[in-house]
Design a protein around this motif. Structure first.
Motif, PDB file in Angstrom:
ATOM      1  N   ASP A  60      35.541  29.904  35.689  1.00 24.19           N
ATOM      2  CA  ASP A  60      35.355  28.513  35.275  1.00 24.19           C
ATOM      3  C   ASP A  60      34.236  28.395  34.237  1.00 24.19           C
ATOM      4  OD1 ASP A  60      35.830  25.729  35.291  1.00 24.19           O
ATOM      5  OD2 ASP A  60      34.422  25.394  36.941  1.00 24.19           O
ATOM      6  N   GLY A  61      34.070  29.456  33.427  1.00 27.45           N
ATOM      7  CA  GLY A  61      33.056  29.445  32.382  1.00 27.45           C
ATOM      8  C   GLY A  61      31.665  29.864  32.830  1.00 27.45           C
ATOM      9  N   TRP A  62      31.496  30.155  34.110  1.00 23.55           N
ATOM     10  CA  TRP A  62      30.191  30.575  34.646  1.00 23.55           C
ATOM     11  C   TRP A  62      30.188  32.076  34.888  1.00 23.55           C
ATOM     12  CZ3 TRP A  62      26.345  27.088  34.845  1.00 23.55           C
ATOM     13  CH2 TRP A  62      26.701  25.744  34.794  1.00 23.55           C
ATOM     14  N   PRO A  63      29.117  32.788  34.478  1.00 23.30           N
ATOM     15  CA  PRO A  63      29.073  34.235  34.699  1.00 23.30           C
ATOM     16  C   PRO A  63      29.051  34.574  36.191  1.00 23.30           C
ATOM     17  CG  PRO A  63      27.130  33.470  33.460  1.00 23.30           C
ATOM     18  CD  PRO A  63      27.956  32.273  33.788  1.00 23.30           C
ATOM     19  N   ALA A  64      29.909  35.492  36.575  1.00 21.17           N
ATOM     20  CA  ALA A  64      29.971  35.946  37.965  1.00 21.17           C
ATOM     21  C   ALA A  64      29.227  37.272  38.079  1.00 21.17           C
ATOM     22  CB  ALA A  64      31.420  36.121  38.399  1.00 21.17           C
ATOM     23  N   THR A  65      28.566  37.477  39.199  1.00 23.26           N
ATOM     24  CA  THR A  65      27.879  38.742  39.455  1.00 23.26           C
ATOM     25  C   THR A  65      28.887  39.712  40.069  1.00 23.26           C
ATOM     26  OG1 THR A  65      25.802  37.592  39.847  1.00 23.26           O
ATOM     27  CG2 THR A  65      25.964  39.836  40.687  1.00 23.26           C
ATOM     28  N   ILE A  66      29.089  40.830  39.394  1.00 22.84           N
ATOM     29  CA  ILE A  66      30.018  41.846  39.894  1.00 22.84           C
ATOM     30  C   ILE A  66      29.248  42.790  40.803  1.00 22.84           C
ATOM     31  CG2 ILE A  66      31.571  43.729  39.276  1.00 22.84           C
ATOM     32  CD1 ILE A  66      32.020  42.276  36.595  1.00 22.84           C
ATOM     33  N   GLN A  67      29.689  42.865  42.061  1.00 22.21           N
ATOM     34  CA  GLN A  67      29.067  43.751  43.038  1.00 22.21           C
ATOM     35  C   GLN A  67      29.694  45.139  42.999  1.00 22.21           C
ATOM     36  OE1 GLN A  67      26.483  42.508  44.676  1.00 22.21           O
ATOM     37  NE2 GLN A  67      26.847  40.460  43.891  1.00 22.21           N
ATOM     38  N   TYR A  68      31.012  45.188  42.770  1.00 22.90           N
ATOM     39  CA  TYR A  68      31.748  46.455  42.732  1.00 22.90           C
ATOM     40  C   TYR A  68      32.932  46.298  41.799  1.00 22.90           C
ATOM     41  CZ  TYR A  68      34.832  50.271  44.073  1.00 22.90           C
ATOM     42  OH  TYR A  68      35.638  51.381  44.046  1.00 22.90           O
ATOM     43  N   ALA A  69      33.160  47.296  40.988  1.00 23.21           N
ATOM     44  CA  ALA A  69      34.349  47.387  40.139  1.00 23.21           C
ATOM     45  C   ALA A  69      34.808  48.833  40.185  1.00 23.21           C
ATOM     46  CB  ALA A  69      34.032  46.969  38.707  1.00 23.21           C
ATOM     47  N   GLY A  70      36.038  49.034  40.628  1.00 23.90           N
ATOM     48  CA  GLY A  70      36.546  50.399  40.711  1.00 23.90           C
ATOM     49  C   GLY A  70      37.872  50.446  41.433  1.00 23.90           C
ATOM     50  N   LEU A  71      38.248  51.634  41.818  1.00 25.65           N
ATOM     51  CA  LEU A  71      39.511  51.808  42.533  1.00 25.65           C
ATOM     52  C   LEU A  71      39.366  51.323  43.974  1.00 25.65           C
ATOM     53  CD1 LEU A  71      40.545  55.334  41.225  1.00 25.65           C
ATOM     54  CD2 LEU A  71      41.442  53.108  40.514  1.00 25.65           C
ATOM     55  N   ALA A  72      40.427  50.691  44.486  1.00 22.91           N
ATOM     56  CA  ALA A  72      40.438  50.226  45.872  1.00 22.91           C
ATOM     57  C   ALA A  72      40.534  51.448  46.785  1.00 22.91           C
ATOM     58  CB  ALA A  72      41.607  49.283  46.112  1.00 22.91           C
ATOM     59  N   PRO A  73      39.558  51.644  47.677  1.00 23.44           N
ATOM     60  CA  PRO A  73      39.548  52.825  48.543  1.00 23.44           C
ATOM     61  C   PRO A  73      40.843  52.967  49.351  1.00 23.44           C
ATOM     62  CG  PRO A  73      37.510  51.571  48.770  1.00 23.44           C
ATOM     63  CD  PRO A  73      38.447  50.743  47.941  1.00 23.44           C
TER      64      PRO A  73
ATOM     65  N   GLN B  41      39.859  47.183  42.148  1.00 26.13           N
ATOM     66  CA  GLN B  41      39.280  46.120  42.979  1.00 26.13           C
ATOM     67  C   GLN B  41      37.993  45.638  42.317  1.00 26.13           C
ATOM     68  OE1 GLN B  41      38.865  47.173  47.139  1.00 26.13           O
ATOM     69  NE2 GLN B  41      36.849  46.223  47.225  1.00 26.13           N
ATOM     70  N   LEU B  42      37.801  44.312  42.324  1.00 24.75           N
ATOM     71  CA  LEU B  42      36.549  43.704  41.874  1.00 24.75           C
ATOM     72  C   LEU B  42      35.980  42.895  43.027  1.00 24.75           C
ATOM     73  CD1 LEU B  42      37.492  42.297  38.357  1.00 24.75           C
ATOM     74  CD2 LEU B  42      35.895  44.127  38.833  1.00 24.75           C
ATOM     75  N   ASN B  43      34.742  43.150  43.381  1.00 24.63           N
ATOM     76  CA  ASN B  43      34.024  42.324  44.353  1.00 24.63           C
ATOM     77  C   ASN B  43      32.999  41.532  43.554  1.00 24.63           C
ATOM     78  OD1 ASN B  43      35.472  43.928  46.098  1.00 24.63           O
ATOM     79  ND2 ASN B  43      33.714  44.731  47.173  1.00 24.63           N
ATOM     80  N   VAL B  44      33.113  40.214  43.580  1.00 27.00           N
ATOM     81  CA  VAL B  44      32.216  39.376  42.785  1.00 27.00           C
ATOM     82  C   VAL B  44      31.640  38.252  43.630  1.00 27.00           C
ATOM     83  CG1 VAL B  44      33.484  39.839  40.654  1.00 27.00           C
ATOM     84  CG2 VAL B  44      34.017  37.806  41.960  1.00 27.00           C
ATOM     85  N   THR B  45      30.488  37.761  43.197  1.00 22.63           N
ATOM     86  CA  THR B  45      29.904  36.568  43.786  1.00 22.63           C
ATOM     87  C   THR B  45      30.337  35.388  42.928  1.00 22.63           C
ATOM     88  OG1 THR B  45      28.009  37.818  44.570  1.00 22.63           O
ATOM     89  CG2 THR B  45      27.748  35.426  44.420  1.00 22.63           C
ATOM     90  N   ILE B  46      30.987  34.409  43.545  1.00 20.85           N
ATOM     91  CA  ILE B  46      31.442  33.229  42.809  1.00 20.85           C
ATOM     92  C   ILE B  46      30.232  32.364  42.495  1.00 20.85           C
ATOM     93  CG2 ILE B  46      32.862  31.142  42.922  1.00 20.85           C
ATOM     94  CD1 ILE B  46      34.742  32.748  44.786  1.00 20.85           C
TER      95      ILE B  46
ATOM     96  N   PHE C 231      28.185  26.827  40.707  1.00 24.13           N
ATOM     97  CA  PHE C 231      28.660  25.636  39.996  1.00 24.13           C
ATOM     98  C   PHE C 231      30.160  25.626  39.712  1.00 24.13           C
ATOM     99  CE2 PHE C 231      24.147  25.975  38.877  1.00 24.13           C
ATOM    100  CZ  PHE C 231      23.727  24.751  39.355  1.00 24.13           C
ATOM    101  N   VAL C 232      30.893  26.639  40.150  1.00 28.09           N
ATOM    102  CA  VAL C 232      32.330  26.683  39.934  1.00 28.09           C
ATOM    103  C   VAL C 232      32.993  25.536  40.698  1.00 28.09           C
ATOM    104  CG1 VAL C 232      34.424  28.021  40.376  1.00 28.09           C
ATOM    105  CG2 VAL C 232      32.392  29.148  39.472  1.00 28.09           C
ATOM    106  N   ARG C 233      33.905  24.853  40.019  1.00 28.51           N
ATOM    107  CA  ARG C 233      34.640  23.750  40.651  1.00 28.51           C
ATOM    108  C   ARG C 233      35.705  24.293  41.607  1.00 28.51           C
ATOM    109  NH1 ARG C 233      37.104  21.296  35.536  1.00 28.51           N
ATOM    110  NH2 ARG C 233      37.068  23.496  35.014  1.00 28.51           N
ATOM    111  N   THR C 234      36.201  23.456  42.496  1.00 23.16           N
ATOM    112  CA  THR C 234      37.298  23.855  43.371  1.00 23.16           C
ATOM    113  C   THR C 234      38.618  23.655  42.643  1.00 23.16           C
ATOM    114  OG1 THR C 234      37.404  21.675  44.380  1.00 23.16           O
ATOM    115  CG2 THR C 234      36.029  23.298  45.481  1.00 23.16           C
ATOM    116  N   GLY C 235      39.638  24.339  43.117  1.00 24.71           N
ATOM    117  CA  GLY C 235      40.962  24.257  42.505  1.00 24.71           C
ATOM    118  C   GLY C 235      41.313  25.576  41.844  1.00 24.71           C
TER     119      GLY C 235
ATOM    120  N   THR D  55      29.362  42.584  27.267  1.00 20.50           N
ATOM    121  CA  THR D  55      28.971  41.252  26.832  1.00 20.50           C
ATOM    122  C   THR D  55      29.339  40.984  25.375  1.00 20.50           C
ATOM    123  OG1 THR D  55      26.779  42.112  26.348  1.00 20.50           O
ATOM    124  CG2 THR D  55      27.092  41.050  28.493  1.00 20.50           C
ATOM    125  N   ASP D  56      29.864  41.997  24.668  1.00 25.37           N
ATOM    126  CA  ASP D  56      30.284  41.822  23.284  1.00 25.37           C
ATOM    127  C   ASP D  56      31.728  41.323  23.273  1.00 25.37           C
ATOM    128  OD1 ASP D  56      30.942  41.916  20.630  1.00 25.37           O
ATOM    129  OD2 ASP D  56      30.316  43.992  20.334  1.00 25.37           O
TER     130      ASP D  56
END
Length: 94
Positions: free
Chosen positions: A33-46, A53-58, A61-65, A78-79
């Motif tokens: 929703d235009g807000w940077p998410a913190t990626i905790q894990y990015a890689g192959l699903a064990p 698999q991506l594990n992220v913190t939402i 300020f992200v809206r519902t829907g 970031t480029d």
């Protein structure tokens, strides 16, 4: 896919659980929703073959829907002008 992982896994083989096969976190960025998410894990699903698999913190300020997610890959992630740019939609509830 999200590109090469460390440690590498043979095509068609299940991803290991220890150590995890990860994408370097500096090679990927995501926003929801235009807000940077913190990626905790990015890689192959064990234990799975060919599934990332991506594990992220939402972000708070992200809206519902149904919200758009943007994934940017390629060093530096970031480029936005030189990296791959993928868009998907996910449902968000609070």
């Amino acid at each position: 896919g999200l590109g090469p992982v460390t440690p590498p896994v043979a095509a068609g083989a299940a991803a290991p659980t220890n150590p995890l096969s990860q994408v370097p976190l500096d090679a990927i960025a995501m926003d929801i929703d235009g807000w940077p998410a913190t990626i905790q894990y990015a890689g192959l699903a064990p234990g799975m073959a060919g599934l990332y698999q991506l594990n992220v913190t939402i972000p708070f300020f992200v809206r519902t829907g149904n919200m758009e997610i943007d994934i940017v890959m390629g060093p530096p992630a970031t480029d936005y002008w030189s990296a791959d740019y993928d868009i998907a939609t996910i449902p968000i509830g609070k």
